[in-house]
Design an enzyme around this catalytic site. Structure first.
Site, PDB file in Angstrom:
ATOM      1  N   GLU A  93       0.691  -1.215  -0.291  1.00 11.68           N
ATOM      2  CA  GLU A  93      -0.050   0.006   0.211  1.00 11.68           C
ATOM      3  C   GLU A  93       0.322   1.741   0.340  1.00 11.68           C
ATOM      4  O   GLU A  93       0.453   2.268  -0.842  1.00 11.68           O
ATOM      5  CB  GLU A  93      -0.740  -0.115   1.279  1.00 11.68           C
ATOM      6  CG  GLU A  93      -1.481   1.174   1.650  1.00 11.68           C
ATOM      7  CD  GLU A  93      -2.538   0.921   2.857  1.00 11.68           C
ATOM      8  OE1 GLU A  93      -3.528   1.618   2.866  1.00 11.68           O
ATOM      9  OE2 GLU A  93      -2.218   0.070   3.320  1.00 11.68           O
ATOM     10  N   GLY A 225     -35.206  30.824 -11.357  1.00 14.96           N
ATOM     11  CA  GLY A 225     -34.386  30.471 -11.923  1.00 14.96           C
ATOM     12  C   GLY A 225     -34.749  29.057 -12.317  1.00 14.96           C
ATOM     13  O   GLY A 225     -35.810  28.265 -11.456  1.00 14.96           O
ATOM     14  N   VAL A 229     -31.697  25.528 -14.729  1.00 14.06           N
ATOM     15  CA  VAL A 229     -30.152  26.734 -15.379  1.00 14.06           C
ATOM     16  C   VAL A 229     -29.502  26.631 -14.766  1.00 14.06           C
ATOM     17  O   VAL A 229     -28.402  27.355 -15.206  1.00 14.06           O
ATOM     18  CB  VAL A 229     -31.329  28.238 -15.549  1.00 14.06           C
ATOM     19  CG1 VAL A 229     -32.450  28.372 -16.146  1.00 14.06           C
ATOM     20  CG2 VAL A 229     -31.892  28.020 -13.862  1.00 14.06           C
ATOM     21  N   LYS A 231     -28.796  26.148 -11.216  1.00 14.16           N
ATOM     22  CA  LYS A 231     -28.724  27.049  -9.936  1.00 14.16           C
ATOM     23  C   LYS A 231     -27.897  26.082  -8.909  1.00 14.16           C
ATOM     24  O   LYS A 231     -27.488  27.145  -8.188  1.00 14.16           O
ATOM     25  CB  LYS A 231     -30.274  27.133  -9.135  1.00 14.16           C
ATOM     26  CG  LYS A 231     -31.682  27.887 -10.533  1.00 14.16           C
ATOM     27  CD  LYS A 231     -32.677  28.290  -9.445  1.00 14.16           C
ATOM     28  CE  LYS A 231     -33.057  26.400  -9.629  1.00 14.16           C
ATOM     29  NZ  LYS A 231     -33.759  26.196 -10.862  1.00 14.16           N
ATOM     30  N   THR A 232     -27.807  25.071  -8.905  1.00 14.99           N
ATOM     31  CA  THR A 232     -27.465  23.898  -8.427  1.00 14.99           C
ATOM     32  C   THR A 232     -25.856  23.593  -7.947  1.00 14.99           C
ATOM     33  O   THR A 232     -24.825  24.052  -7.561  1.00 14.99           O
ATOM     34  CB  THR A 232     -28.011  22.966  -7.894  1.00 14.99           C
ATOM     35  OG1 THR A 232     -29.396  22.439  -7.399  1.00 14.99           O
ATOM     36  CG2 THR A 232     -27.416  21.840  -6.829  1.00 14.99           C
TER      37      THR A 232
END
Length: 995
Positions: A93, A225, A229, A231-232
């Site tokens: 690892e 909106g 469009v 927003k998030t």
């Protein structure tokens, strides 16, 4: 809201990462102490941390998952402890982490817990002891030596990095410093991704000016909106950019996608992330009640208990959709209990028009082809497999796979962990609402409910836009509607319409029909009339499996050049196939299996130039048409039977260098005798699997040895086949050989030259008393282990494969697996547990006759190595136990096999050390103890959660068998000792040292 960090400085590009931090540690040292506290500290700060015992799903491959997790982590925290270097998993690892540091720019922070930095850098103290064992293990192993050197380099490089020394300090302070350090170094995955979006910088700067980060107060900013469009997207980009500047932050994203019964967890997420406490502040019912109070539109009056109950029903029906809660709340504002009850009943019965209409805004924003796909899913395909749905939708020429991705990105649909397509109930209702509006306007595109179907049956309604009818499981349906008003019908599904007796003849006017499913229409005796050419350029399937159809119309197949799949299997009344079926030039799959009255295939079958799969198994067919060899695209061909009628011998034609693409040929149970297999079968140059079991030939065609691509050969239960050809060794690609239930007395020695053979099945070969010499790559052998001669022969083979263990000082043992549950009775010492102690009989060692200790153990545990202890009769005279660890060379794939047993041989030559014997002989040693050592600490030091097994209970249920192995047991003269000595605990145990 003041912050010292500038907005722009946090907007720089960072590569995408799935995890913020990867924790590397030795589980036995720190899992329940420092590491668990550090993990909680990181998680409470909102740092997404990978820790294998908390992140892995059941059934996943540990090593692959961890290697991938390392690559996808921005920061690697390596917690060096005293026993870190004892684990090869941890060292591998570490090497991977250092590779990612160089190749991917991963940030690596070493933490020195109860070890000195110099011990890690120079591999001294406990690290020196660990590497001494590693180097001893890989003596004379060039690859192993290179691996050890790589471990040392990785440790030295890691120790040179700036890190944190815990020794002598308060752990909680160290953890807080580490969390702060990691937090300052992180750049969020989604932030880096979003900042690559064209034009987003302008939006970010505008939001920055509105937030006024320089002022020391609170700001609430709304982004308004229409759906889709961005927003998030903007909100998430702002959050990811600014959140590292704050000690507490939470982003509740995609609330509308919250699954059933998870709305209550949003409060917990918010409170847990802000307060950094991983606990539930409310249970499911409490969460519903909190949300129900949000539906309380009664001013200052507290709702009565009845309304509270109704409010909970509304919350439950909304299934996490805030829009629905808001609109339903408006309906219920200031209403009395009676109105609440009526509204709630209506909501449960049918979706709110207001909700659906508002959701329809998202639908209107879709492209036309996206709308078509969405409506298909909403009406028919919700809950079906993604690939299956895409295959159907592709026939619309819509670019279904790409546009489905678009619907997923718009959060209209999603893919479950079971690879099925799902959507919110109200989104589906919206889709069906759209189709209902089409129906009301006289142009319905889809038909799925009984009311609309009644319109078709009773009123002969025109459905000019109708493409799909699904009447599956309509158990009472006896006849279909008139299809004249459906010229664009493409799919007709009548699956399991078990009472159906007639398909209306007007189906012939549906010239665009793509798929017809009549599976399990058991009372349908007549094939429906489908005349004319179907829709060109599309994949067409006809499925009549398990139907009662007696014959296929002669003229039907004259007009179907684009039919690619024809499923006629399990038609118990079908007697023959029309020759016109051979005109289906586009046919790829033909299935007539289990048509129990079908006696032949059309002679012109070779005209199906694009056929790839032909399944004619379990029929009455006794000969293959000679033209079949012209099917040069055919990959799968099956004539297999359970058993053939007496006196009926299957005939397969000469290959004549045909069937160029054939990979799988099944002729099992066909009563094939000598001369009925083609002598030129060896010209099947692409054949990978040949199934010839349960036949009656005595000899195989000579050319069979020319099948250079053959990987699997099944000759099981060929009772008259008494020997295999010597040139079977020419099957250079053969991986699996099935010889079960045959009458072989011996097998050719040339089997040992099958260089690719991994599996050999000799079960129920009653006359076989000796196994052939094994090929080098053989891993699994199934045989009659109740036969002592077979068991003895097995270990004679093992000896020949590891004969050089003494001369080369190799300490690696070969392991062979068999699919069995019990230890064979041949092993006369049997026990259960992770170790076995065998008292050796008097004069057990006979020079030039004793070979070693034959061992068998059940295969449900992963065994990494075996430690053997040869214990003296007495400690007097300075004798001590001889101890040696043996690695198991080829057992890495055998873990978790509950119905297997493993065989291996512990040779005395690998254990006996004459230089430490004080002139004693092996007969002065009275016991041998075998310890089975497994990787209870899974990859990189963590316990497998699937079994919750600890070091203490590992292997307690493992079955073990041991037998002393001799060249010739008939010459033995050994007795029972009068006293047993099991004093290894009081004798000093010395590890045998190799010069």
């Amino acid at each position: 809201m003041a912050s010292s960090s500038s907005f722009a400085s946090n907007s720089q590009y960072c590569p995408q990462w799935k995890y913020d931090v990867f924790l590397s540690f030795r589980g036995a040292d720190t899992r329940t102490t420092f590491t668990s506290h550090l993990y909680e500290g990181l998680k409470n700060r909102g740092i997404f941390t990978f820790q294998d015992d908390k992140r892995l799903e059941q059934g996943d491959s540990i090593s692959e998952e961890l290697l991938k997790a390392i690559e996808e982590s921005q920061v690697a925290l390596i917690i060096f402890s005293k026993n870190y270097a004892t684990s090869r998993w941890c060292l591998n690892e570490l090497v991977k982490i250092m590779e990612c540091k160089e190749e991917k720019g991963q940030i690596v922070i070493p933490v020195f817990y109860d070890v000195d930095l110099s011990h890690v850098r120079h591999q001294t103290e406990s690290f020196a002891e660990a590497f001494s064992k590693h180097e001893s293990k890989y003596t004379n192993d060039i690859e192993g030596i290179k691996k050890v050197k790589g471990w040392r380099t990785a440790l030295s490089d890691a120790a040179d990095l700036k890190g944190c020394n815990i020794h002598g300090r308060i752990e909680s302070e160290c953890i807080r410093e580490l969390v702060d350090d990691v937090s300052s170094k992180l750049c969020k995955t989604s932030s880096s991704y979003l900042q690559d979006i064209v034009g987003i910088d302008t939006h970010l700067e505008k939001v920055k000016s509105l937030l006024e980060m320089e002022t020391n107060d609170v700001r609430i900013l709304g982004i308004w909106g229409m759906g889709g469009v961005g927003k998030t997207t903007i909100a998430k980009a702002v959050f990811d950019t600014l959140s590292p500047q704050f000690q507490g932050a939470s982003f509740l994203a995609d609330v509308k996608e919250t699954n059933t019964n998870e709305m209550h967890s949003l409060q917990n997420i918010l409170l847990s992330e802000l307060l950094r406490e991983d606990k539930r502040y409310v249970n499911i019912e409490e969460g519903k009640r909190l949300m129900a109070h949000r539906l309380r539109f009664m001013k200052d009056e507290a709702p009565d208990e009845h309304i509270k109950k109704l409010a909970l029903e509304v919350v439950s029906h909304a299934k996490g959709l805030p829009l629905a809660l808001r609109l339903w709340g408006i309906w219920l504002h200031n209403q009395d209990t009676t109105m609440w009850r009526e509204v709630v009943d209506m909501i449960k019965r049918e979706s709110s028009p207001d909700v659906v209409k508002n959701l329809k805004i998202s639908f209107e924003g879709l492209q036309d082809k996206e709308k078509t796909i969405f409506l298909g899913i909403a009406c028919f395909f919700r809950g079906r497999k993604e690939d299956e749905t895409i295959e159907i939708l592709e026939s619309y020429d819509l670019g279904a796979r790409i546009r489905l991705r678009g619907l997923i990105e718009k959060s209209i649909v999603f893919i479950t962990i079971y690879d099925t397509i799902q959507m919110h109930d109200l989104i589906q209702d919206m889709g069906k609402y759209v189709v209902k509006m089409q129906k009301d306007s006289g142009q319905p595109s889809r038909l799925w409910n009984i009311e609309d179907f009644d319109d078709v049956m009773v009123n002969n309604t025109q459905f000019l836009s109708l493409r799909r009818i699904d009447l599956s499981y309509s158990y009472s349906l006896k006849r279909t509607p008139d299809f004249k008003g459906m010229p664009n019908l493409e799919y007709l599904n009548l699956w399991q319409c078990t009472s159906l007796e007639e398909v209306h003849h007007s189906l012939k006017y549906c010239k665009k029909l793509i798929e017809l499913n009549l599976n399990f229409c058991t009372k349908l005796e007549r094939f429906p009339e489908i005349l004319g050419i179907m829709k060109q350029g599309t994949a067409i399937k006809i499925m009549t499996s398990y139907s009662g159809i007696r014959e296929l119309p002669l003229s039907f197949f004259d007009h179907q050049p684009h039919l690619i799949e024809l499923h006629l299997n399990d038609m118990k009344n079908l007697v023959s196939l029309p020759s016109s079926i051979c005109k289906l030039k586009g046919l790829v799959k033909l299935n007539v299996s289990r048509c129990s009255k079908l006696e032949s295939l059309p002679e012109e079958i070779g005209d199906l130039e694009n056929l790839e799969e032909l399944d004619a198994s379990y029929t009455l067919i006794s000969r293959s048409p000679s033209s079949i060899i012209r099917l040069n695209k055919l990959k799968v061909l099956s004539f297999g039977q359970h058993r053939s009628e007496d006196g009926v011998f299957f005939v397969f034609p000469l290959v004549n260098e045909g069937l160029l693409s054939l990979k799988y040929l099944d002729l099992s149970g066909c009563n094939i005798i000598d001369g009925r297999l083609p002598e030129d079968i060896g010209s099947l140059s692409s054949l990978e699997w040949l199934q010839l079991s349960r036949n009656n030939f005595e000899h195989l065609p000579r050319s069979i040895s020319e099948l250079g691509a053959l990987k699997n050969l099944d000759l099981s239960h060929c009772k008259r086949l008494t020997q295999l050809p010597e040139d079977i060794a020419c099957l250079s690609s053969l991986e699996k050989l099935f010889l079960k239930g045959n009458n072989f007395e011996y097998l050719p020695q040339s089997i040992s030259k099958l260089g690719a053979l991994e599996y050999l099945n000799l079960l129920d070969c009653k006359r076989l008393t000796q196994l052939p010499e094994f090929p080098q790559q053989l891993e699994t052998i199934d045989a009659d282990w109740s036969n002592d001669l077979i068991c003895n022969s097995l270990f004679q083979n093992i000896i020949s494969l590891q004969h050089d263990i003494c001369s080369s000082h190799s300490l690696s043992l070969r392991v062979f697996r068999s699919w069995a549950e019990d230890i064979p009775s041949w092993f006369n010492y049997q026990g259960m547990g992770k170790s076995v102690l065998v008292n050796l009989p008097k004069n057990w060692y006979v020079s030039d006759n004793f070979l070693g200790f034959a061992v068998c153990h059940s295969g449900e545990y992963y065994i990494d190595c075996i430690t053997a202890h040869l214990i003296p009769l007495s400690c007097d005279g300075g004798l001590s136990s001889m101890t040696q660890e043996f690695a198991l060379s080829n057992n890495s794939e055998y873990s978790d096999e509950w119905s297997s047993i493993n065989f291996l041989l512990v040779p005395l030559g690998g254990l006996w050390d004459a230089s430490n014997a004080n002139e004693k002989t092996p007969n002065d040693y009275g016991c041998i103890k075998l310890d089975f050592i497994g990787e209870t600490d899974d990859a990189f030091g963590e316990t497998d959660d699937d079994f919750e097994e600890t070091d203490d209970d590992f292997g307690e249920n493992m079955k073990i068998g041991v037998r002393l192995l001799y060249k010739n047991e008939s010459e033995l003269c050994i007795g029972i000792r009068k006293s047993r000595y099991e004093e290894e605990a009081t004798c000093s145990s010395s590890k045998k040292q190799r010069p």
